[in-house]
Design a protein around this motif. Structure first.
Motif, PDB file in Angstrom:
ATOM      1  N   ARG A   1       0.831  -1.206   0.000  1.00  0.00           N
ATOM      2  CA  ARG A   1       0.000   0.000   0.000  1.00  0.00           C
ATOM      3  C   ARG A   1       0.868   1.259   0.000  1.00  0.00           C
ATOM      4  O   ARG A   1       0.523   2.264  -0.648  1.00  0.00           O
ATOM      5  N   ARG A   2       1.991   1.194   0.737  1.00  0.00           N
ATOM      6  CA  ARG A   2       2.903   2.335   0.716  1.00  0.00           C
ATOM      7  C   ARG A   2       3.515   2.513  -0.671  1.00  0.00           C
ATOM      8  O   ARG A   2       3.665   3.641  -1.159  1.00  0.00           O
ATOM      9  N   ARG A   3       3.832   1.408  -1.339  1.00  0.00           N
ATOM     10  CA  ARG A   3       4.332   1.486  -2.717  1.00  0.00           C
ATOM     11  C   ARG A   3       3.279   2.074  -3.654  1.00  0.00           C
ATOM     12  O   ARG A   3       3.582   2.867  -4.537  1.00  0.00           O
ATOM     13  N   GLU A   4       2.016   1.647  -3.440  1.00  0.00           N
ATOM     14  CA  GLU A   4       0.923   2.176  -4.263  1.00  0.00           C
ATOM     15  C   GLU A   4       0.810   3.688  -4.113  1.00  0.00           C
ATOM     16  O   GLU A   4       0.633   4.417  -5.099  1.00  0.00           O
ATOM     17  N   GLN A   5       0.941   4.176  -2.868  1.00  0.00           N
ATOM     18  CA  GLN A   5       0.851   5.608  -2.626  1.00  0.00           C
ATOM     19  C   GLN A   5       1.999   6.353  -3.307  1.00  0.00           C
ATOM     20  O   GLN A   5       1.799   7.386  -3.943  1.00  0.00           O
ATOM     21  N   ARG A   6       3.223   5.797  -3.183  1.00  0.00           N
ATOM     22  CA  ARG A   6       4.371   6.451  -3.817  1.00  0.00           C
ATOM     23  C   ARG A   6       4.233   6.430  -5.341  1.00  0.00           C
ATOM     24  O   ARG A   6       4.591   7.391  -6.027  1.00  0.00           O
ATOM     25  N   LEU A   7       3.691   5.330  -5.877  1.00  0.00           N
ATOM     26  CA  LEU A   7       3.492   5.231  -7.317  1.00  0.00           C
ATOM     27  C   LEU A   7       2.479   6.267  -7.792  1.00  0.00           C
ATOM     28  O   LEU A   7       2.670   6.921  -8.829  1.00  0.00           O
ATOM     29  N   ALA A   8       1.388   6.433  -7.024  1.00  0.00           N
ATOM     30  CA  ALA A   8       0.377   7.430  -7.385  1.00  0.00           C
ATOM     31  C   ALA A   8       0.969   8.838  -7.354  1.00  0.00           C
ATOM     32  O   ALA A   8       0.681   9.665  -8.232  1.00  0.00           O
ATOM     33  N   GLU A   9       1.789   9.109  -6.338  1.00  0.00           N
ATOM     34  CA  GLU A   9       2.408  10.435  -6.244  1.00  0.00           C
ATOM     35  C   GLU A   9       3.366  10.685  -7.405  1.00  0.00           C
ATOM     36  O   GLU A   9       3.479  11.802  -7.904  1.00  0.00           O
ATOM     37  N   THR A  10       4.062   9.628  -7.862  1.00  0.00           N
ATOM     38  CA  THR A  10       4.998   9.771  -8.973  1.00  0.00           C
ATOM     39  C   THR A  10       4.283  10.024 -10.289  1.00  0.00           C
ATOM     40  O   THR A  10       4.680  10.874 -11.094  1.00  0.00           O
ATOM     41  N   PHE A  11       3.177   9.275 -10.517  1.00  0.00           N
ATOM     42  CA  PHE A  11       2.523   9.328 -11.813  1.00  0.00           C
ATOM     43  C   PHE A  11       1.457  10.408 -11.919  1.00  0.00           C
ATOM     44  O   PHE A  11       1.015  10.734 -13.024  1.00  0.00           O
ATOM     45  N   GLU A  12       1.016  10.963 -10.773  1.00  0.00           N
ATOM     46  CA  GLU A  12      -0.065  11.954 -10.828  1.00  0.00           C
ATOM     47  C   GLU A  12       0.286  13.145 -11.734  1.00  0.00           C
ATOM     48  O   GLU A  12      -0.497  13.515 -12.617  1.00  0.00           O
ATOM     49  N   PRO A  13       1.456  13.770 -11.612  1.00  0.00           N
ATOM     50  CA  PRO A  13       1.771  14.873 -12.529  1.00  0.00           C
ATOM     51  C   PRO A  13       1.966  14.403 -13.964  1.00  0.00           C
ATOM     52  O   PRO A  13       1.659  15.133 -14.905  1.00  0.00           O
ATOM     53  N   LEU A  14       2.467  13.186 -14.143  1.00  0.00           N
ATOM     54  CA  LEU A  14       2.654  12.661 -15.497  1.00  0.00           C
ATOM     55  C   LEU A  14       1.313  12.399 -16.171  1.00  0.00           C
ATOM     56  O   LEU A  14       1.161  12.635 -17.378  1.00  0.00           O
ATOM     57  N   LEU A  15       0.346  11.922 -15.400  1.00  0.00           N
ATOM     58  CA  LEU A  15      -0.982  11.680 -15.958  1.00  0.00           C
ATOM     59  C   LEU A  15      -1.643  12.987 -16.386  1.00  0.00           C
ATOM     60  O   LEU A  15      -2.388  13.027 -17.374  1.00  0.00           O
TER      61      LEU A  15
END
Length: 329
Positions: free
Chosen positions: A82-96
């Motif tokens: 879940r922590r990885r999921e959160q970090r992944l979302a934070e990484t990809f949010e500006p890219l999306l």
């Protein structure tokens, strides 16, 4: 003579030797090192530990302690993911956001996840509002979920009637257990237009296809999430599955067809017989055929009485000998 290597497996798939040695250790309080060598997985999984007083012997960790320890380890792994999921979302949010600005407004996703009963209902309503063709639906059961408000059923009925008024067509598959359900019968008493319903002993999970261009599938067990599918190949596959089930089904509306019996054995009992021969338990049979376990056992008892069976094993044999599962013709 070389001992064959111990097969690799997870703890939830404990091997036969592991089960046997662990049970022996629990009964006797310990096992010898030579006995433990038959199942080295027990030490790897922490189910056996070396005795403090005699290192040549191994003692069992109690199942309750081992079980809770393994659950705790699983929970730690889930938390890490879940922590990885959160970090992944934070990484990809500006890219999306960048990708969204570049994409043209005319692009429609071929696969979307819909979250929440209201959002799912709204998406289905939008698809139907633009339709004057055909609605295909598989309804395994009538929802009594707390997520679904009574007015939602009224809205769904009005939505379906509007499609029929535009010259559309509705075909629905139910389980046999709903053939006489008051809520189902009331629905068809109120709808006017080209509408048909058929039933089967077993049907897959819920499916809605609109105009053979968009399909809606449940994405979790409680149906609070759904997939909206617009990929032509996937939608075509859903339609093919529906059509094949439709041709196997028994008409329910507009004209109910009496279910034939063979040598005093009903269609429902033949369906149960098929699952009995496959080795399923009463609980599984009841779940697969959409009935409660008490009703399933009543049918099994009647089937046993008809075939003259005195045991479960004999019933399976008599079913095979009776020919009731043979295809017609």
């Amino acid at each position: 003579m070389n001992t064959p290597p111990h097969p690799e497996h997870d703890v939830e798939d404990l091997c036969a030797a592991g089960v046997e040695v662990y049970e022996q250790a629990l009964r006797e309080g310990r096992v010898s090192g030579s006995e433990a060598e038959r199942a080295p997985c027990l030490v790897d999984f922490g189910l056996l530990t070396h005795s403090v007083t005699d290192p040549r012997r191994l003692e069992p960790v109690t199942p309750a302690v081992a079980f809770h320890r393994m659950l705790s380890a699983m929970e730690d792994r889930v938390a890490a993911e879940r922590r990885r999921e959160q970090r992944l979302a934070e990484t990809f949010e500006p890219l999306l956001r960048i990708d969204g600005r570049r994409a043209g407004p005319e692009q429609v996703p071929t696969l979307s996840v819909l979250s929440g009963v209201h959002r799912i209902g709204s998406a289905i309503a939008q698809a139907l509002a633009a339709s004057s063709g055909e609605l295909l639906a598989i309804q395994p059961h009538i929802s009594h979920s707390s997520h679904t408000a009574p007015e939602a059923h009224v809205e769904a009925l009005a939505r379906d009637q509007a499609l029929l008024d535009r010259g559309g067509r509705i075909r629905t598959l139910y389980q046999h257990t709903l053939r006489h359900a008051p809520s189902v019968l009331a629905r068809y008493e109120r709808l006017r237009g080209d509408v048909e319903a058929r039933t089967l002993d077993e049907i897959p999970d819920r499916l809605i296809v609109v105009d053979r261009t968009v399909a809606f599938l449940p994405a979790n067990a409680d149906r609070t999430m759904a997939l909206e599918v617009r990929h032509p190949s996937l939608v075509a596959f859903c339609v093919t599955v529906f059509d094949r089930l439709w041709h196997l089904a028994t008409p329910m509306y507009p004209e109910a067809v009496p279910q034939p019996s063979l040598n005093g054995i009903s269609t429902r009992q033949r369906a149960i017989a098929g699952l009995l021969v496959e080795g399923h338990t009463d609980a599984v049979i009841a779940d697969r055929l959409g009935m409660n376990i008490r009703t399933a056992r009543v049918h099994i008892a009647k089937l046993a009485a008809t075939l003259g069976s005195e045991s479960r094993a004999q019933l399976g044999y008599l079913i095979g000998q009776s020919g009731i599962l043979d295809p017609p013709g």
